[in-house]
Motif scaffolding. Structure first.
Motif, PDB file in Angstrom:
ATOM      1  N   VAL A   1       0.794  82.329 -14.254  1.00  0.00           N
ATOM      2  CA  VAL A   1       1.683  82.269 -15.676  1.00  0.00           C
ATOM      3  C   VAL A   1       2.332  83.712 -15.686  1.00  0.00           C
TER       4      VAL A   1
ATOM      5  N   THR B   1       4.630  83.339 -21.676  1.00  0.00           N
ATOM      6  CA  THR B   1       4.009  82.315 -22.585  1.00  0.00           C
ATOM      7  C   THR B   1       4.903  82.189 -23.878  1.00  0.00           C
TER       8      THR B   1
ATOM      9  N   GLU C   1       7.003  85.275 -26.670  1.00  0.00           N
ATOM     10  CA  GLU C   1       6.940  86.406 -26.379  1.00  0.00           C
ATOM     11  C   GLU C   1       8.276  87.102 -26.808  1.00  0.00           C
TER      12      GLU C   1
ATOM     13  N   LEU D   1       6.938  78.411 -21.339  1.00  0.00           N
ATOM     14  CA  LEU D   1       5.875  78.837 -20.192  1.00  0.00           C
ATOM     15  C   LEU D   1       6.672  78.990 -18.941  1.00  0.00           C
TER      16      LEU D   1
ATOM     17  N   ASN E   1       3.643  74.562 -27.775  1.00  0.00           N
ATOM     18  CA  ASN E   1       3.079  75.597 -26.873  1.00  0.00           C
ATOM     19  C   ASN E   1       2.955  74.719 -25.427  1.00  0.00           C
TER      20      ASN E   1
ATOM     21  N   ALA F   1       1.174  75.559 -22.965  1.00  0.00           N
ATOM     22  CA  ALA F   1      -0.156  75.615 -22.455  1.00  0.00           C
ATOM     23  C   ALA F   1      -1.081  74.498 -22.839  1.00  0.00           C
TER      24      ALA F   1
ATOM     25  N   TYR G   1      -5.875  76.203 -14.368  1.00  0.00           N
ATOM     26  CA  TYR G   1      -5.580  77.141 -15.142  1.00  0.00           C
ATOM     27  C   TYR G   1      -6.812  77.809 -16.141  1.00  0.00           C
TER      28      TYR G   1
ATOM     29  N   LEU H   1       0.862  89.480 -21.266  1.00  0.00           N
ATOM     30  CA  LEU H   1       1.443  88.229 -21.733  1.00  0.00           C
ATOM     31  C   LEU H   1       1.440  88.191 -23.372  1.00  0.00           C
TER      32      LEU H   1
ATOM     33  N   TYR I   1      -1.233  84.195 -28.613  1.00  0.00           N
ATOM     34  CA  TYR I   1      -1.172  82.833 -29.408  1.00  0.00           C
ATOM     35  C   TYR I   1      -1.180  82.890 -30.879  1.00  0.00           C
TER      36      TYR I   1
ATOM     37  N   ASP J   1      -5.902  84.502 -28.042  1.00  0.00           N
ATOM     38  CA  ASP J   1      -5.062  83.723 -26.956  1.00  0.00           C
ATOM     39  C   ASP J   1      -5.195  82.246 -27.058  1.00  0.00           C
ATOM     40  N   TRP J   2      -4.554  81.588 -26.236  1.00  0.00           N
ATOM     41  CA  TRP J   2      -4.538  80.042 -26.284  1.00  0.00           C
ATOM     42  C   TRP J   2      -5.940  79.582 -25.966  1.00  0.00           C
TER      43      TRP J   2
END
Length: 740
Positions: free
Chosen positions: A422, A425, A428, A445, A553, A555, A562, A618, A621, A713-714
């Protein structure tokens, strides 16, 4: 005597019905320049430039096929709309004794519902939703429960209450009686172009349809780029267009259209066309003479309705809006004052009070829009309902409960259940390669791949848009497959230009044979794993997920293998004044003057995921802050972090990037591979909405504090180091007493 009374009542009824129906037809489909202007009988003149107020007619914002109360009903891909408003009939006692009935005794809003539903729905005056005909994908005539459609789109009514359906996926025009009996008016079920008797005629993905008072059915033969007519005797002929996509006015086959999708027609058989591929609205006289009413519209028009006095309304998909168009091409965004936004408007209709009815296909909802200055002044044809209890969405856009594509962990590259890097995201900061480092927010993504590698569908899906592919030959080329956009690929082509699949991807060539673009019809199906194209020189696939304007998102798709066990890293925290200057420090503590105001909290932070290259930075989130006392205890009101930045949905506003990120963000040195993410934590960006804000030191008494940053983060990892900034709020300076 009784017989004479019956005869007189019957004649009166027929005369009244014909008059009212004709007025309704001209109300929906009247007349506008470039033809000579004339006044048509009907309601008062349409007000120009009115402000819209939106209400929910049906649909809870979740895709489905649920009939019943409007607020709990569900649609898949609602598209065409047609409104039946019955004429007023005064029945005598004799007529009631004879059992006379009207064609329909209530207002009804009809809607096509494509996607996986493939049916015709009815919204009754009291808000109930029922299914009139259809229920499975196919090409079958017969009674309501037996009949089958394939991606029904445009919808129109004749004076007898019969519906006509542009059955896009079946390349046919279907007729539905008021009782739901379905027959095929014209088309063979296979794509092509042929005029002649209805049973032999061929169409190519027709989307738009309209019926004039003489019973002639006008068809936007979308992928043949023609306007066709079906006469009352069933004979099909071409009114305008030579079959090649283009933008050319002229007579009959000398004219050209590009992906016409929506029609409106007046009592004299003149037609207005939503010419989507040209981003224009065209006019076709009853003799086939074509002129452009509005070129370079501010949206891509797909649906049209027309008032009794020649004002057009266009449902536009990109950007999503409802456009009012008057003589001379004057236009106005009716929805500009609406609190919120539509997703993918498709069908549009008018009632006798001048209210608009709109299908928002991307949100699985039907709406009513009325003049905000006189809303509620007159009874509406169809009830407006409240949003479904507990869904938290209001009435606009898809519900947060609308499920994501069922990708089952699949990536858009081989191996689909393997691992892929990845490299970008949602949310960004991105520059424009021309010196502006905060040009836009990244909308999806990014998944690294080799140039020329196959791009694969992550889930079974169906093409919903009439124009699903864009950007031919450019780095941003891509295609929308239902609610997933696949970007940075050669759509439908190998690196050498060879088509991957000639049944689903069609070349559109210039007259010299040069490839202009790739076409994919609305209604085309793809299965998970099907090849959609090949990676272009951007060397990655960009996935955007969610209904247009409501991207989420990506993700959340939970791609196989992942993993992210690495906490975000915070490289700096600063308090900035209005001139973008950092407040000074003394012995490591930021000194905040007592009279300081309108300060901003800016944090430099970034993230990584497992197995990525070490240099790969990256975005985060979620970001937030807390104020703690000197011993580390949260102050009142700061028991939990204020997570002002959360990239759960993509904001529409292009200026959102400068709300989320401070100056100095992005790749600020040409050729550098390092991106800086300097987050503005006193601003708010969440659920796609944004607002600017400041921190006021006056909320704290003089003393020592800790400013603690939450960087998440996610996957839920949070930064554990570099998150605290010691701060001292200085006491006001006391002036010395005067000397002497």
């Amino acid at each position: 005597m009784k017989g004479n009374t019956k005869t007189r009542n019957t004649l009166l009824w027929l005369t009244l019905a014909a008059t009212v129906a004709a007025l309704a037809a001209t109300f929906l489909i009247g007349r506008t320049p470039p033809l000579p202007a004339f006044e048509e009988a009907g309601p008062p003149p349409t007000r120009l430039g009115w402000r819209g107020r939106v209400g929910l007619v049906a649909g809870d914002g979740v895709g489905g096929a649920t009939d019943g109360p409007a607020a709990r009903s569900r649609f898949a891909d609602p598209w065409g709309l047609a409104l039946w408003e019955p004429p007023v009939r005064a029945q005598t006692d004799d007529a009631r004794e004879e059992g006379a009935v009207a064609v329909a005794d209530e207002a009804r809003l009809y809607a096509t519902d494509a996607g996986d539903n493939n049916r015709i729905r009815v919204i009754h005056a009291d808000g109930r939703v029922t299914t009139l005909a259809g229920g499975g994908e196919g090409f079958v005539d017969g009674p309501a429960a037996v009949a089958r459609f394939h991606t029904p789109s445009g919808l129109a009514l004749d004076l007898a209450g019969n519906l006509y359906v542009a059955d896009t996926g079946n390349h046919a025009i279907r007729k539905v009686t008021p009782r739901g009996v379905v027959s095929t008016l014209a088309g063979t079920g296979t794509p092509g172009f042929r005029d002649g008797p209805g049973a032999q005629a061929q169409f190519n993905g027709p989307i738009g349809i309209a019926v004039d008072v003489g019973g002639r059915v006008h068809v936007a033969d979308t992928y043949n780029d023609r306007i066709r007519i079906i006469e009352p005797d069933g004979r099909v002929h071409t009114l305008a267009g030579d079959g090649l996509p283009g933008d050319r006015d002229g007579a009959g086959v000398q004219a050209r259209f590009d992906t016409p999708t929506g029609l409106a027609v007046n009592a004299r058989g003149d037609v207005w066309v939503a010419d989507a591929g040209n981003r224009s609205i065209r006019h076709v006289s009853s003799r086939g003479e074509v002129a452009t009413v509005l070129r370079d519209a501010p949206t891509t028009p797909v649906g049209l309705a027309r008032s009794h006095d020649g004002v057009l309304y266009a449902a536009g998909i990109w950007p999503a809006m409802v456009l009012q168009v008057a003589g001379g091409g004057r236009h106005h965004d009716i929805g500009a004052a609406i609190d919120g936004r539509f997703s993918r408007p498709a069908g549009i209709a008018l009632d006798a009070g001048g209210r608009l009815y709109l299908s928002d296909a991307g949100a699985h909802r039907l709406h009513r829009i009325e003049n905000a200055d006189r809303a509620g002044a007159e009874a509406a044809a169809i009830a407006t309902v409240a949003a479904a209890p507990g869904d938290g969405t209001g009435v606009l856009g898809p519900s947060p409960l609308d499920p994501l594509p069922d990708n089952r962990g699949r990536w858009p590259l081989r191996p689909q259940l393997g691992w892929h890097e990845v490299v970008g995201t949602l949310g960004e900061v991105r520059g424009d390669y021309q010196g502006e480092s905060r040009h836009h927010l990244h909308g999806g993504l990014d998944i690294r791949g080799d140039v020329g590698q196959d791009v694969l569908a992550i889930a079974d899906a169906k093409i919903a848009s009439p124009l699903p592919a864009w950007g031919m030959g450019r780095l941003g080329e891509g295609m929308a497959l239902d609610t997933v956009q696949y970007i940075h690929m050669r759509v439908g082509r190998r690196p050498n230009g060879e088509l991957i699949d000639t049944a689903r991807f069609a070349r559109v060539d210039d007259e010299d044979g040069t490839l202009r673009r790739i076409r994919v019809r609305r209604g085309t199906r793809f299965a998970a794993g099907d090849v959609l194209g090949t990676i272009n020189p951007m060397a990655h696939v960009h996935l955007q997920v969610g209904a247009s304007g409501y991207e989420v998102n990506a993700a959340a798709l939970a791609f196989a293998n992942y993993a992210d066990s690495q906490p975000p890293r915070i490289e700096g925290i600063a308090l900035l004044d209005s001139a973008d200057r950092a407040l000074p420090r003394d012995a490591g503590r930021v000194q905040v003057p007592a009279d300081a105001r309108d300060l901003r909290i800016v944090v430099d932070a970034w993230d990584q995921v497992d197995r990525n290259l070490a240099r790969r930075r990256l975005g985060l989130y979620a970001m937030g802050y807390q104020w703690l006392d000197a011993s580390g205890r949260p102050l009142p009101g700061y028991e939990s972090p204020r997570l002002n930045i959360e990239f759960n949905r993509m904001p529409v506003d292009r200026e959102a990037v400068k709300v989320a990120y401070a100056p100095g963000s992005g790749i600020t040195v040409h050729g550098s591979a390092v991106t800086r993410f300097r987050y503005e934590l006193t601003n708010t960006l969440r659920d796609g909405n944004l607002a600017t804000g400041y921190w006021q030191p006056s909320e704290l008494a003089p003393g020592d504090y800790l400013l603690r940053i939450t960087a998440r983060d996610w996957s839920g990892n949070e930064a554990a180091t570099g998150r605290d900034l010691p701060v001292t709020v200085l006491a006001p300076t006391v002036a010395p007493p005067p000397s002497g």
